[in-house]
Scaffold this motif. Structure first.
Motif, PDB file in Angstrom:
ATOM      1  N   ASP A  57       0.875  -1.165   0.000  1.00 42.00           N
ATOM      2  CA  ASP A  57       0.000   0.000   0.000  1.00 42.00           C
ATOM      3  C   ASP A  57       0.928   1.236   0.000  1.00 42.00           C
ATOM      4  N   ASP A  92      -0.166   5.254   0.893  1.00 40.16           N
ATOM      5  CA  ASP A  92      -0.442   6.292   1.902  1.00 40.16           C
ATOM      6  C   ASP A  92      -0.522   5.688   3.305  1.00 40.16           C
ATOM      7  N   GLY A  93       0.250   6.236   4.217  1.00 45.62           N
ATOM      8  CA  GLY A  93       0.219   5.767   5.598  1.00 45.62           C
ATOM      9  C   GLY A  93       1.025   4.513   5.833  1.00 45.62           C
ATOM     10  N   GLU A 123      -1.148  10.248   5.449  1.00 45.71           N
ATOM     11  CA  GLU A 123      -2.468  10.164   6.098  1.00 45.71           C
ATOM     12  C   GLU A 123      -2.687  11.337   7.049  1.00 45.71           C
ATOM     13  N   GLU A 133      -0.176  -3.202   4.560  1.00 46.26           N
ATOM     14  CA  GLU A 133      -1.270  -2.213   4.591  1.00 46.26           C
ATOM     15  C   GLU A 133      -1.334  -1.490   5.939  1.00 46.26           C
ATOM     16  N   ASP A 134      -1.894  -0.284   5.914  1.00 49.79           N
ATOM     17  CA  ASP A 134      -2.159   0.427   7.173  1.00 49.79           C
ATOM     18  C   ASP A 134      -3.660   0.575   7.450  1.00 49.79           C
ATOM     19  N   ALA A 135      -4.503   0.420   6.422  1.00 49.21           N
ATOM     20  CA  ALA A 135      -5.921   0.787   6.557  1.00 49.21           C
ATOM     21  C   ALA A 135      -6.827  -0.431   6.680  1.00 49.21           C
TER      22      ALA A 135
END
Ligand SMILES: O=P(O)(O)OC[C@H](O)CO
Ligand SMILES: [Mg+2]
Length: 282
Positions: free
Chosen positions: A62, A64-65, A71, A225-227
């Motif tokens: 991923d 963003d973030g 983010e 991933e972060d989300a």
């Protein structure tokens, strides 16, 4: 226009003052995340985990973030917009928006915050655009990104990026980060024709998986991933996922991930059948 400029000055000031607080928060929360991660591992048998983790040959990141610290920019700008309506932006709303395509998260923003009678999703995207365009080119890499990507690149592990960001934002966000982007085999963006629906739909990870040179089974791929929506998208595509969440995200969102880490610095490639750090090649 004047109001947007004034708001942007406010965002810049807030950003400068929040940078220190954020790094303090990250270090304070680190131990909590390690504990959660251990609990998660203990809920499955060791054999089951090591068999599943032993076969990774390809990586999808991923962006963003996870790779870059953007983010916080979204949060600060959205905070400014909601303040205009006398409302506050919090992490329960953030959790529902992050990782999604711009228009999908814009709909959630205006509906869930109760301002849809005053601001359409499209107007929200226009209002935040000037502020975001100024902030994105200043973004930094998240901790551990450079070491991990260089390690995989040195060891010839094919890597891709799958981001909900559209092309114009991707180019602003990666202005300073051409070196790590150049190590990717390919990039799949949120406005790619193969991505009909944003995360948590599996579209973006299935598109990223099929663009590697060789045919790769999803069980041989690992997503970072972060989300919450991104973790869901990876699992919906049948791909294992390491989650590196912001410490402010409610821990109830961790349960879908195969592993939860407080930082990419804590990732152990050897656990996943990948070349360990410290080899001559890394
Ligand atoms: O987290 P990403 O890279 O999928 O980006 C999605 C949005 O642009 C930001 O939440
Ligand atoms: Mg993300």
């Amino acid at each position: 226009m004047f109001r947007i400029q004034q708001q942007f000055k406010l965002v810049s000031l807030r950003f400068q003052s929040q940078t220190f607080q954020l790094s303090r928060n990250n270090s304070i929360s680190s131990n909590i995340f390690t504990a959660n991660s251990s609990n998660l591992k203990m809920s499955k048998s060791n054999d089951e985990i090591s068999t599943k983790r032993a076969s990774i040959t390809h990586i999808i990141f991923d962006m963003d973030g996870l790779l870059i610290d953007t983010e916080n920019f979204y949060s600060q700008v959205q905070e400014v917009i909601l303040a205009r309506f006398g409302k506050t932006f919090d992490w329960s709303l953030k959790a529902k928006m992050m990782g999604k395509k711009a228009i999908e998260s814009a709909k959630i923003f205006v509906e869930e915050s109760g301002i849809s009678d005053s601001l359409t999703p499209e107007q929200f995207l226009v209002e935040r655009e000037d502020m975001l365009q100024s902030l994105f080119p200043t973004c930094n890499l998240m901790p551990g990104v450079s070491r991990l990507i260089n390690h995989f690149h040195t060891n010839r592990i094919p890597m891709a990026v799958a981001t909900g960001s559209h092309k114009r934002h991707f180019e602003l966000k990666t202005q300073k980060h051409g070196e790590i982007i150049s190590m990717m085999h390919h990039i799949v963006l949120g406005d790619d024709p193969d991505v009909k629906k944003g995360k948590p739909s599996p579209d973006i990870f299935l598109a990223a998986a099929k663009r590697f040179e060789d045919v790769v089974d999803p069980s041989n791929i690992l997503v970072f991933e972060d989300a919450p929506a991104g973790v869901g998208a990876a699992k919906n595509a049948g791909i294992s996922v390491v989650m590196v969440p912001d410490p402010r995200l409610d821990s109830s969102y961790h349960s879908g991930a195969d592993q939860v880490l407080s930082s990419l610095l804590d990732f152990n490639p050897g656990e996943w059948g990948l070349p360990p750090f410290g080899d001559a090649a890394s």
